[in-house]
Design a protein around this motif. Structure first.
Motif, PDB file in Angstrom:
ATOM      1  N   LEU A 253      22.572 -30.484 -48.376  1.00 28.23           N
ATOM      2  CA  LEU A 253      23.277 -30.760 -49.629  1.00 28.23           C
ATOM      3  C   LEU A 253      22.399 -31.267 -50.763  1.00 28.23           C
ATOM      4  O   LEU A 253      22.923 -31.517 -51.856  1.00 28.23           O
ATOM      5  CB  LEU A 253      24.370 -31.814 -49.360  1.00 28.23           C
ATOM      6  N   VAL A 254      21.117 -31.465 -50.526  1.00 18.88           N
ATOM      7  CA  VAL A 254      20.292 -32.138 -51.531  1.00 18.88           C
ATOM      8  C   VAL A 254      20.347 -31.426 -52.876  1.00 18.88           C
ATOM      9  O   VAL A 254      20.605 -32.046 -53.916  1.00 18.88           O
ATOM     10  CB  VAL A 254      18.841 -32.250 -51.034  1.00 18.88           C
ATOM     11  N   GLN A 255      20.089 -30.118 -52.882  1.00 21.18           N
ATOM     12  CA  GLN A 255      20.102 -29.403 -54.159  1.00 21.18           C
ATOM     13  C   GLN A 255      21.484 -29.435 -54.805  1.00 21.18           C
ATOM     14  O   GLN A 255      21.615 -29.684 -56.004  1.00 21.18           O
ATOM     15  CB  GLN A 255      19.688 -27.949 -53.943  1.00 21.18           C
ATOM     16  N   THR A 256      22.512 -29.212 -54.018  1.00 20.40           N
ATOM     17  CA  THR A 256      23.870 -29.132 -54.561  1.00 20.40           C
ATOM     18  C   THR A 256      24.329 -30.460 -55.143  1.00 20.40           C
ATOM     19  O   THR A 256      24.765 -30.543 -56.293  1.00 20.40           O
ATOM     20  CB  THR A 256      24.848 -28.683 -53.465  1.00 20.40           C
ATOM     21  N   VAL A 257      24.221 -31.509 -54.345  1.00 21.39           N
ATOM     22  CA  VAL A 257      24.730 -32.807 -54.761  1.00 21.39           C
ATOM     23  C   VAL A 257      23.885 -33.420 -55.863  1.00 21.39           C
ATOM     24  O   VAL A 257      24.396 -33.852 -56.907  1.00 21.39           O
ATOM     25  CB  VAL A 257      24.821 -33.770 -53.557  1.00 21.39           C
ATOM     26  N   GLY A 262      21.965 -34.504 -62.024  1.00 16.85           N
ATOM     27  CA  GLY A 262      20.906 -34.337 -63.005  1.00 16.85           C
ATOM     28  C   GLY A 262      19.594 -33.844 -62.456  1.00 16.85           C
ATOM     29  O   GLY A 262      18.584 -33.835 -63.188  1.00 16.85           O
ATOM     30  N   LEU A 263      19.535 -33.425 -61.189  1.00 24.48           N
ATOM     31  CA  LEU A 263      18.284 -32.940 -60.615  1.00 24.48           C
ATOM     32  C   LEU A 263      17.908 -31.599 -61.230  1.00 24.48           C
ATOM     33  O   LEU A 263      18.680 -30.640 -61.197  1.00 24.48           O
ATOM     34  CB  LEU A 263      18.421 -32.782 -59.092  1.00 24.48           C
ATOM     35  N   ASN A 264      16.708 -31.551 -61.799  1.00 26.80           N
ATOM     36  CA  ASN A 264      16.163 -30.323 -62.369  1.00 26.80           C
ATOM     37  C   ASN A 264      15.082 -29.810 -61.431  1.00 26.80           C
ATOM     38  O   ASN A 264      14.055 -30.464 -61.255  1.00 26.80           O
ATOM     39  CB  ASN A 264      15.593 -30.589 -63.764  1.00 26.80           C
ATOM     40  N   ILE A 265      15.292 -28.657 -60.803  1.00 26.32           N
ATOM     41  CA  ILE A 265      14.364 -28.124 -59.804  1.00 26.32           C
ATOM     42  C   ILE A 265      13.217 -27.379 -60.475  1.00 26.32           C
ATOM     43  O   ILE A 265      13.425 -26.496 -61.308  1.00 26.32           O
ATOM     44  CB  ILE A 265      15.095 -27.172 -58.830  1.00 26.32           C
ATOM     45  N   ASP A 266      11.995 -27.760 -60.113  1.00 27.01           N
ATOM     46  CA  ASP A 266      10.806 -27.048 -60.587  1.00 27.01           C
ATOM     47  C   ASP A 266      10.517 -25.870 -59.663  1.00 27.01           C
ATOM     48  O   ASP A 266      10.294 -24.751 -60.123  1.00 27.01           O
ATOM     49  CB  ASP A 266       9.614 -28.013 -60.616  1.00 27.01           C
ATOM     50  N   GLY A 281      11.206 -31.529 -58.063  1.00 24.45           N
ATOM     51  CA  GLY A 281      11.963 -31.538 -59.310  1.00 24.45           C
ATOM     52  C   GLY A 281      11.974 -32.916 -59.933  1.00 24.45           C
ATOM     53  O   GLY A 281      11.167 -33.784 -59.603  1.00 24.45           O
ATOM     54  N   ASP A 282      12.919 -33.110 -60.856  1.00 22.10           N
ATOM     55  CA  ASP A 282      13.044 -34.372 -61.579  1.00 22.10           C
ATOM     56  C   ASP A 282      14.506 -34.793 -61.565  1.00 22.10           C
ATOM     57  O   ASP A 282      15.393 -34.034 -61.961  1.00 22.10           O
ATOM     58  CB  ASP A 282      12.555 -34.196 -63.021  1.00 22.10           C
ATOM     59  N   LEU A 283      14.755 -36.020 -61.096  1.00 22.34           N
ATOM     60  CA  LEU A 283      16.112 -36.552 -61.035  1.00 22.34           C
ATOM     61  C   LEU A 283      16.257 -37.628 -62.101  1.00 22.34           C
ATOM     62  O   LEU A 283      15.905 -38.787 -61.887  1.00 22.34           O
ATOM     63  CB  LEU A 283      16.403 -37.119 -59.639  1.00 22.34           C
ATOM     64  N   ASN A 284      16.676 -37.231 -63.273  1.00 17.24           N
ATOM     65  CA  ASN A 284      16.902 -38.173 -64.375  1.00 17.24           C
ATOM     66  C   ASN A 284      15.681 -39.048 -64.662  1.00 17.24           C
ATOM     67  O   ASN A 284      15.788 -40.262 -64.826  1.00 17.24           O
ATOM     68  CB  ASN A 284      18.118 -39.052 -64.081  1.00 17.24           C
ATOM     69  N   GLY A 285      14.512 -38.410 -64.705  1.00 20.83           N
ATOM     70  CA  GLY A 285      13.298 -39.134 -65.030  1.00 20.83           C
ATOM     71  C   GLY A 285      12.490 -39.587 -63.837  1.00 20.83           C
ATOM     72  O   GLY A 285      11.353 -40.046 -63.996  1.00 20.83           O
TER      73      GLY A 285
END
Length: 404
Positions: A253-257, A262-266, A281-285
């Motif tokens: 569930l990591v990507q979905t949840v 606010g997770l932006n996947i690189d 990625g980046d989770l809200n900074g």
């Protein structure tokens, strides 16, 4: 899928150094300097004797043996303040300041003493056994540069330069979040379909070894509410590392949840084995590194990606994976399209190189093989089959790898 090198570059380009703190030199070993260090004194502060003996003028030693009059002493921490004249000598000890007028030290083994007279029995050259002022370092000169990881040797240098405090990068805070209903902590009751969570402790130890400060957020259950709630604990961290939940299963569930949070996947998925489902990625900074759940995958990804990331956060040059040549003790098959990191053991030596043997079972869940391994055998994509005695590349897994 992207390559290992591309993934590494993407991670490092997204990270910047953490803030600084000023700490006592007593606790500075292993920390990373945040600024250049200038010496606060000259070492030695004046010309010093490197040996026990006698301070003399070289002009008095044209004929050997020669007897001189001993007019005083220059011990370490003391001095002889008058000027040495021709025909005179000053008894001097290691670390003692060289008297004015003296230009050479004759070691005591090459002399014989009789009351206030000393006979020089062997000649020497001018300046022998004199440590010149500032030969080690000079006041105002640069001693160490920013970005240096302080070793015990550096601590000795800084102390000699009269530096009691240093400004260093604080230890990067690495938040570790395990995922999965199947996981329980060591020592807790284990259900019929559960396993012990080893990854968090394993990666935590690697974070500490690399100079970071691990924080274990716990084990998130395989539901949206639990994962969202536990991920909140990473807000103050410099890097969030999730363990498991990064592949394509219904319960990953990591990507979905976190995407909803606010997770932006690189990137997601790398052409490597083990560790294919690595995510960044980046989770809200807060930078986020999503590692696979298998322990071996976590170790490989920590060596290749997490260690350099901690370096970058710490303000030092990210390390390259240490690769060394070795000799195969048996045949191996060709490799597929993924860069492969196989568990292996050094079993001897051949032609001056380590002789390595692969473990027969390379399953990425086998902790016993991982513990017994002392190197990874690294294989490039589409590497051909190799015969016994061929040269290969290995990554040593000794404890000194994180740098000293």
């Amino acid at each position: 899928m992207i390559s290992v090198e591309e993934a590494r570059n993407n991670i490092l380009s997204a990270l910047s150094s953490v803030s600084t703190e000023t700490i006592s030199l007593h606790t500075a070993s292993g920390r990373v300097l945040a600024e250049d260090i200038m010496a606060r004194r000259t070492q030695p502060p004046s010309d010093m004797s490197a040996m026990d003996g006698y301070a003399v003028k070289i002009s008095d030693l044209t004929k050997i043996p020669v007897t001189l009059t001993v007019i005083g002493e220059a011990p370490a921490g003391g001095s002889y303040d008058a000027t040495l004249q021709s025909g005179q000598a000053v008894r001097i000890f290691t670390g003692g300041p060289v008297p004015n007028g003296a230009d050479t030290i004759v070691i005591q083994e090459n002399t014989s003493r009789d009351g206030d007279s000393v006979t020089i029995e062997e000649g020497t050259e001018k300046g022998r056994f004199i440590r010149k002022a500032g030969i080690d370092f000079k006041e105002g000169g640069k001693g160490l540069s920013a970005g240096k990881t302080l070793t015990p040797r550096d601590i000795g240098l800084l102390a000699a330069m009269n530096i009691p405090w240093v400004t260093v990068r604080r230890k990067p805070v690495i938040a570790l979040l395990s995922t999965g209903d199947e996981l329980v902590r060591p020592g807790e009751p284990v259900g019929p379909n559960q396993i012990i969570s080893s990854n968090a402790l394993l990666v935590s130890a690697m974070v500490e070894m690399a100079g970071g400060m691990p924080i274990d957020l716990g084990i998130a259950q395989d539901n949206e509410q639990s994962l969202r709630h536990m991920a909140e604990g990473a807000k103050s961290a410099d890097l969030l590392v999730t363990l498991g939940g990064a592949s394509v299963g219904d319960h990953d569930l990591v990507q979905t949840v976190l995407g909803k949070e606010g997770l932006n996947i690189d990137f997601w998925r790398i052409a490597m084995r083990p560790g294919k489902p690595l995510m960044f990625g980046d989770l809200n900074g807060t930078p986020m590194l999503g590692m696979p759940g298998n322990p071996v995958s976590s170790v490989v990804c920590s060596y290749i990606f997490l260690y350099p990331a901690i370096d970058a956060l710490s303000g030092r040059s990210p390390r390259k994976t240490l690769v060394s040549p070795a000799i195969l003790s048996h045949d191996i098959k060709e490799n597929d399209q993924r860069e492969d990191y196989q568990r292996a053991k050094i079993i001897g030596e051949k032609d001056g190189l380590p002789l390595v043997e692969l473990f027969s079972n390379q399953d990425s869940s086998l902790l016993s093989a991982l513990s017994a391994a002392n190197c990874f055998l690294k294989r490039a994509p589409f590497a051909p089959a190799l015969k016994k005695g061929s040269q290969v590349s290995i990554i040593p897994l000794d404890e000194g790898y994180p740098r000293c």
